[in-house]
Design an enzyme around this catalytic site. Structure first.
Site, PDB file in Angstrom:
ATOM      1  N   ASP A  11       0.883  -0.912  -0.078  1.00  0.00           N
ATOM      2  CA  ASP A  11      -0.222   0.116   0.077  1.00  0.00           C
ATOM      3  C   ASP A  11       0.773   1.338  -0.089  1.00  0.00           C
ATOM      4  O   ASP A  11       1.222   1.737   1.063  1.00  0.00           O
ATOM      5  CB  ASP A  11      -0.929  -0.221   0.900  1.00  0.00           C
ATOM      6  CG  ASP A  11      -2.005  -0.620   0.643  1.00  0.00           C
ATOM      7  OD1 ASP A  11      -2.037  -1.396  -0.249  1.00  0.00           O
ATOM      8  OD2 ASP A  11      -3.084  -0.691   1.599  1.00  0.00           O
ATOM      9  N   TYR A  59      -1.533   5.440  -2.161  1.00  0.00           N
ATOM     10  CA  TYR A  59      -3.532   5.743  -1.745  1.00  0.00           C
ATOM     11  C   TYR A  59      -3.819   6.790  -2.711  1.00  0.00           C
ATOM     12  O   TYR A  59      -2.940   8.257  -3.025  1.00  0.00           O
ATOM     13  CB  TYR A  59      -2.709   6.598  -0.240  1.00  0.00           C
ATOM     14  CG  TYR A  59      -3.056   4.741   0.505  1.00  0.00           C
ATOM     15  CD1 TYR A  59      -4.339   4.263   0.842  1.00  0.00           C
ATOM     16  CD2 TYR A  59      -1.785   4.579   1.128  1.00  0.00           C
ATOM     17  CE1 TYR A  59      -3.830   3.395   1.789  1.00  0.00           C
ATOM     18  CE2 TYR A  59      -1.520   3.648   2.405  1.00  0.00           C
ATOM     19  CZ  TYR A  59      -3.155   3.190   2.345  1.00  0.00           C
ATOM     20  OH  TYR A  59      -2.536   2.128   3.041  1.00  0.00           O
ATOM     21  N   HIS A  90      -8.519  -6.135  10.269  1.00  0.00           N
ATOM     22  CA  HIS A  90      -8.828  -6.343   8.887  1.00  0.00           C
ATOM     23  C   HIS A  90      -8.530  -7.918   9.401  1.00  0.00           C
ATOM     24  O   HIS A  90      -8.800  -8.544   8.827  1.00  0.00           O
ATOM     25  CB  HIS A  90      -7.243  -6.715   7.800  1.00  0.00           C
ATOM     26  CG  HIS A  90      -7.872  -4.816   6.764  1.00  0.00           C
ATOM     27  ND1 HIS A  90      -9.016  -5.110   5.747  1.00  0.00           N
ATOM     28  CD2 HIS A  90      -6.800  -4.331   6.761  1.00  0.00           C
ATOM     29  CE1 HIS A  90      -8.812  -3.766   5.189  1.00  0.00           C
ATOM     30  NE2 HIS A  90      -7.691  -3.820   6.266  1.00  0.00           N
ATOM     31  N   ASP A 141      -2.848  -4.259   7.797  1.00  0.00           N
ATOM     32  CA  ASP A 141      -3.474  -3.038   9.204  1.00  0.00           C
ATOM     33  C   ASP A 141      -2.746  -2.388   9.332  1.00  0.00           C
ATOM     34  O   ASP A 141      -1.823  -2.230  10.157  1.00  0.00           O
ATOM     35  CB  ASP A 141      -4.268  -4.526  10.659  1.00  0.00           C
ATOM     36  CG  ASP A 141      -4.912  -5.346  10.504  1.00  0.00           C
ATOM     37  OD1 ASP A 141      -6.389  -4.558   9.986  1.00  0.00           O
ATOM     38  OD2 ASP A 141      -4.654  -6.148  10.418  1.00  0.00           O
ATOM     39  N   HIS A 142      -3.501  -0.340  10.258  1.00  0.00           N
ATOM     40  CA  HIS A 142      -2.518   0.033   9.917  1.00  0.00           C
ATOM     41  C   HIS A 142      -1.760   0.406  11.639  1.00  0.00           C
ATOM     42  O   HIS A 142      -2.803   1.047  12.340  1.00  0.00           O
ATOM     43  CB  HIS A 142      -3.404   1.793   9.454  1.00  0.00           C
ATOM     44  CG  HIS A 142      -4.390   1.730   8.240  1.00  0.00           C
ATOM     45  ND1 HIS A 142      -3.774   2.737   7.858  1.00  0.00           N
ATOM     46  CD2 HIS A 142      -3.627   0.790   6.846  1.00  0.00           C
ATOM     47  CE1 HIS A 142      -4.556   1.814   6.102  1.00  0.00           C
ATOM     48  NE2 HIS A 142      -3.583   1.214   5.678  1.00  0.00           N
TER      49      HIS A 142
END
Length: 329
Positions: free
Chosen positions: A77, A80, A218, A245-246
């Protein structure tokens, strides 16, 4: 022939070699004179400096200088909200080149694609055009980084996840290189198995975007636990590193020595999304839902993993050792 053209020809030849013999492309990162290897791990970051991305980048620069950084790992990722739209998307420089400017970060960046990257032109991030813009950038679907005592196996995990094909939720994924999910995954696992079995590295690390073990938003990725994790256990993998997952987290496997390390907090974090008090498995060693990153340092005998917050403060440190084997003279 200039050096840039030579590098491009070498890359093309290496890519053709990989296609012809079915093995993962390999990059060499020589260890330092003391035999150690040090790198940073960052994920889910490319937002043109917003959501504290620039602040995290600044702290990475300080830590990178302190640990004698060899290279940087991106867990995907990268851009964005929907990856890059082409090789000439200004988001590449706005979110990468213009953000990670510290002297210590002017090293090679090894990156995998995340699910958000697949929502744009996935091929753009793999293009040699980006390396002409910023020579630090190396992004492939799956590949190996050989750092002598450490060998890292980067895996393209997005094609594993079945819901992206059946429940795209209004998103369009760039599946041009994945005409068949099952055949793509089968071939990737075969090539990964060949590379893992041939590895003589002291430490083996697998890097992917999606988590195998996570208490984050997630959670676990079922397909990876069913199809990829058995391969890691069979071949003595020490660590699995991911983003998606952030957050930052460390979970131990319950029936193998594998440690699951999430570094997906490079910009926008999901503060308060999960309550770690009520969602706290026995194997959970650490969880943080703010922005930050991770460092890793390896010697022949020891590994040290450190998680940092947006202020550069140490949140969690984990150290393990492997017994040195001495041959008789």
């Amino acid at each position: 022939m200039n050096s840039r053209l030579s590098l491009l020809i070498l890359y093309i030849c290496a890519t053709l070699f990989v296609v012809s013999n079915g093995e993962l492309q390999r990059f060499i990162e020589p260890a330092k004179s003391d035999g150690s290897v040090s790198f940073l791990v960052i994920g889910d970051w490319g937002r043109r400096g917003s959501f504290n991305q620039s602040v995290v980048a600044y702290q990475m620069g300080g830590v990178g200088e302190k640990i004698g950084l060899d290279f940087v790992v991106s867990t995907g990722d990268n851009f964005y909200d929907n990856g890059l739209f082409s090789e000439h998307d200004p988001n590449f420089e706005q979110s990468f080149s213009n953000i990670y400017t510290a002297p210590s970060l002017q090293k090679q960046w090894y990156s995998v694609l995340g699910n958000h990257d697949y929502r744009g032109d996935a091929e753009a991030q793999l293009s040699s055009v980006l390396r002409e813009i910023d020579s630090r950038w190396i992004c492939l679907r799956s590949f190996v980084v050989d750092a002598e005592l450490v060998e890292m196996f980067f895996v393209d995990t997005t094609p594993f996840v079945k819901e992206y094909y059946t429940e795209a939720d209004g998103h369009t994924y760039d599946w041009r290189a994945v005409p068949s999910r099952n055949s793509y995954v089968k071939a990737l696992l075969r090539d990964l198995e060949v590379s893992l079995k041939s590895s003589k590295a002291r430490w083996k690390i697998v890097v992917g975007h999606h988590a195998m073990r996570s208490i984050g938003h997630h959670g676990d990725t079922k397909e990876l636990n069913e199809e990829l994790l058995p391969l890691l256990k069979e071949n003595g993998v020490d660590l699995y590193m991911n983003g998606h997952d952030h957050c930052l987290q460390h979970i131990s496997d319950e029936d193998s020595p594998i440690q699951f390390l999430t570094s997906g907090a490079g910009s926008k974090a999901w503060r308060g999304d999960i309550d770690p008090v009520t969602n706290n498995p026995k194997a959970l060693k650490f969880y943080y839902d703010g922005q930050g990153f991770m460092s890793a340092r390896f010697t022949h005998s020891d590994a040290e993993i450190v998680f940092y917050d947006v202020f550069g403060e140490v949140l969690h440190k984990w150290v393990t050792s492997k017994q040195l084997l001495h041959s008789s003279v």
